[in-house]
Scaffold this motif. Structure first.
Motif, short mmCIF file in Angstrom:
data_model
loop_
_atom_site.label_atom_id
_atom_site.label_comp_id
_atom_site.label_asym_id
_atom_site.label_seq_id
_atom_site.Cartn_x
_atom_site.Cartn_y
_atom_site.Cartn_z
N ALA A 27 50.28 42.49 45.96
CA ALA A 27 50.18 43.92 45.61
C ALA A 27 49.14 44.15 44.53
O ALA A 27 48.33 45.09 44.60
N ILE A 28 49.12 43.30 43.51
CA ILE A 28 48.14 43.42 42.42
C ILE A 28 46.76 43.09 42.95
O ILE A 28 45.77 43.74 42.61
N TYR A 29 46.67 42.07 43.81
CA TYR A 29 45.39 41.71 44.44
C TYR A 29 44.81 42.91 45.16
O TYR A 29 43.63 43.22 45.00
N GLU A 30 45.64 43.57 45.97
CA GLU A 30 45.18 44.74 46.73
C GLU A 30 44.73 45.86 45.79
O GLU A 30 43.70 46.49 46.02
N LYS A 31 45.51 46.10 44.75
CA LYS A 31 45.17 47.17 43.80
C LYS A 31 43.83 46.90 43.12
O LYS A 31 43.00 47.79 43.01
N ILE A 32 43.63 45.67 42.67
CA ILE A 32 42.38 45.33 42.00
C ILE A 32 41.22 45.36 43.01
O ILE A 32 40.14 45.87 42.70
N SER A 33 41.43 44.85 44.21
CA SER A 33 40.38 44.82 45.23
C SER A 33 39.89 46.22 45.59
O SER A 33 38.72 46.41 45.90
N CYS A 34 40.79 47.18 45.55
CA CYS A 34 40.43 48.56 45.91
C CYS A 34 39.71 49.30 44.78
O CYS A 34 39.19 50.39 45.01
N THR A 35 39.68 48.72 43.61
CA THR A 35 38.99 49.35 42.49
C THR A 35 37.49 49.27 42.72
O THR A 35 36.97 48.20 43.05
N PRO A 36 36.78 50.38 42.54
CA PRO A 36 35.33 50.33 42.75
C PRO A 36 34.60 49.58 41.63
O PRO A 36 34.94 49.71 40.47
N GLY A 37 33.60 48.81 42.02
CA GLY A 37 32.71 48.13 41.08
C GLY A 37 33.28 46.90 40.42
O GLY A 37 34.49 46.77 40.23
N ASN A 38 32.38 45.98 40.08
CA ASN A 38 32.79 44.74 39.42
C ASN A 38 33.43 45.00 38.05
O ASN A 38 34.39 44.34 37.68
N GLN A 39 32.87 45.96 37.30
CA GLN A 39 33.42 46.24 35.97
C GLN A 39 34.83 46.79 36.07
O GLN A 39 35.72 46.39 35.32
N GLY A 40 35.06 47.69 37.01
CA GLY A 40 36.41 48.24 37.19
C GLY A 40 37.40 47.16 37.60
O GLY A 40 38.54 47.13 37.11
N LYS A 41 36.98 46.28 38.50
CA LYS A 41 37.86 45.20 38.93
C LYS A 41 38.17 44.26 37.77
O LYS A 41 39.31 43.83 37.58
N THR A 42 37.15 43.93 36.98
CA THR A 42 37.37 43.03 35.84
C THR A 42 38.30 43.68 34.82
O THR A 42 39.20 43.02 34.28
N ARG A 43 38.11 44.97 34.56
CA ARG A 43 39.02 45.68 33.64
C ARG A 43 40.46 45.59 34.15
O ARG A 43 41.39 45.38 33.37
N ASN A 44 40.64 45.76 35.45
CA ASN A 44 42.00 45.69 36.01
C ASN A 44 42.57 44.28 35.95
O ASN A 44 43.78 44.11 35.83
N ILE A 45 41.73 43.26 36.05
CA ILE A 45 42.23 41.89 35.87
C ILE A 45 42.80 41.76 34.47
O ILE A 45 43.90 41.23 34.28
N TYR A 46 42.08 42.26 33.48
CA TYR A 46 42.58 42.21 32.10
C TYR A 46 43.87 43.01 31.97
O TYR A 46 44.83 42.55 31.36
N LYS A 47 43.90 44.20 32.55
CA LYS A 47 45.04 45.09 32.39
C LYS A 47 46.27 44.62 33.16
O LYS A 47 47.40 44.69 32.66
N LEU A 48 46.07 44.11 34.37
CA LEU A 48 47.21 43.81 35.25
C LEU A 48 47.56 42.32 35.35
O LEU A 48 48.71 41.99 35.63
N ALA A 49 46.60 41.43 35.13
CA ALA A 49 46.86 40.02 35.39
C ALA A 49 46.96 39.18 34.12
O ALA A 49 47.75 38.24 34.07
N LEU A 50 46.17 39.48 33.13
CA LEU A 50 46.09 38.58 31.97
C LEU A 50 47.11 38.88 30.88
O LEU A 50 47.23 38.12 29.93
N LYS A 51 47.87 39.93 31.04
CA LYS A 51 48.89 40.27 30.05
C LYS A 51 50.08 39.30 30.11
O LYS A 51 50.88 39.25 29.21
N SER A 52 50.15 38.51 31.17
CA SER A 52 51.29 37.60 31.32
C SER A 52 51.21 36.37 30.42
O SER A 52 52.17 35.64 30.29
N GLY A 53 50.06 36.15 29.78
CA GLY A 53 50.02 35.09 28.80
C GLY A 53 48.90 34.09 28.92
O GLY A 53 47.95 34.26 29.70
N ILE A 54 49.04 33.05 28.14
CA ILE A 54 47.98 32.05 27.98
C ILE A 54 47.67 31.31 29.27
O ILE A 54 46.51 31.00 29.55
N ASP A 55 48.68 31.04 30.09
CA ASP A 55 48.43 30.32 31.34
C ASP A 55 47.53 31.14 32.27
O ASP A 55 46.61 30.60 32.89
N ALA A 56 47.79 32.44 32.35
CA ALA A 56 46.96 33.31 33.18
C ALA A 56 45.52 33.33 32.65
O ALA A 56 44.56 33.28 33.43
#
Length: 184
Positions: free
Chosen positions: A132-161
């Motif tokens: 679900a998160i993959y799909e949400k990030i993939s649908c975001t336009p542009g590399n910058q938007g996708k990278t921002r969403n990786i920070y917002k949605l994926a990297l908040k889970s901690g050091i391992d991520a």
């Protein structure tokens, strides 16, 4: 002066039984390259768990791991107390962590990452993100938007991520990572 090991033991000794059990579960579930087996934590007392922490992560790294795990089980006061004692007694090896590479270079990475689809695939494969998160990030336009969403949605889970994200950057953006490492 108490040792780092004794500071950890004191914090663990003062946890409620429920929080001590949560701490043990968090320790076993902790990701990374150094895993702790169930048998090393099950029915163990605070001193035995302290010994497991020190033998698994070294006496220098165990306080930071302990603080991280305390925070993960919402024992913020205990983590703060340990961090403060470490900073006071061992100022050069405080549990205050260095800023992670991906946090330190967030702006540059957001602006410069190009191979974002490959990085997303890698994060999905490594279970940092789910479909679900993959799909949400993939649908975001542009590399910058996708990278921002990786920070917002994926990297908040901690050091391992963050470590896995860095691994993907090294694989798919090696020149960018090298450039940022040179700049400090």
């Amino acid at each position: 002066m108490p040792s780092k090991k004794m500071l950890i033991a004191d914090v663990l000794e003062n946890l409620s039984k429920k929080n001590f059990e949560k701490f043990g579960m968090a320790l076993m579930a902790r990701g990374g390259d150094r895993k702790v087996a169930f048998s090393k934590v099950e029915d163990k007392n605070f001193m035995e768990v302290t010994n497991v922490l020190v033998s698994t992560f070294t006496e220098d790294d165990a306080p930071a791991v302990t603080s991280e795990l305390l925070k993960s089980i919402k024992c913020f006061n205990e983590a703060k107390e340990l961090d403060e004692q470490m900073a006071e007694l061992f100022p050069k090896s405080s549990t205050r962590k260095k800023v992670h590479f991906v946090d330190k270079h967030q702006l540059e990475l957001t602006e410069r990452v190009c191979n974002i689809d490959s990085i997303l695939d890698f994060l999905l494969k490594e279970n940092v993100i789910q479909d679900a998160i993959y799909e949400k990030i993939s649908c975001t336009p542009g590399n910058q938007g996708k990278t921002r969403n990786i920070y917002k949605l994926a990297l908040k889970s901690g050091i391992d991520a963050k470590n896995i994200f860095l691994e993907s950057l090294k694989k798919y953006e090696p020149f960018l990572v090298a450039d940022l490492e040179r700049k400090g």
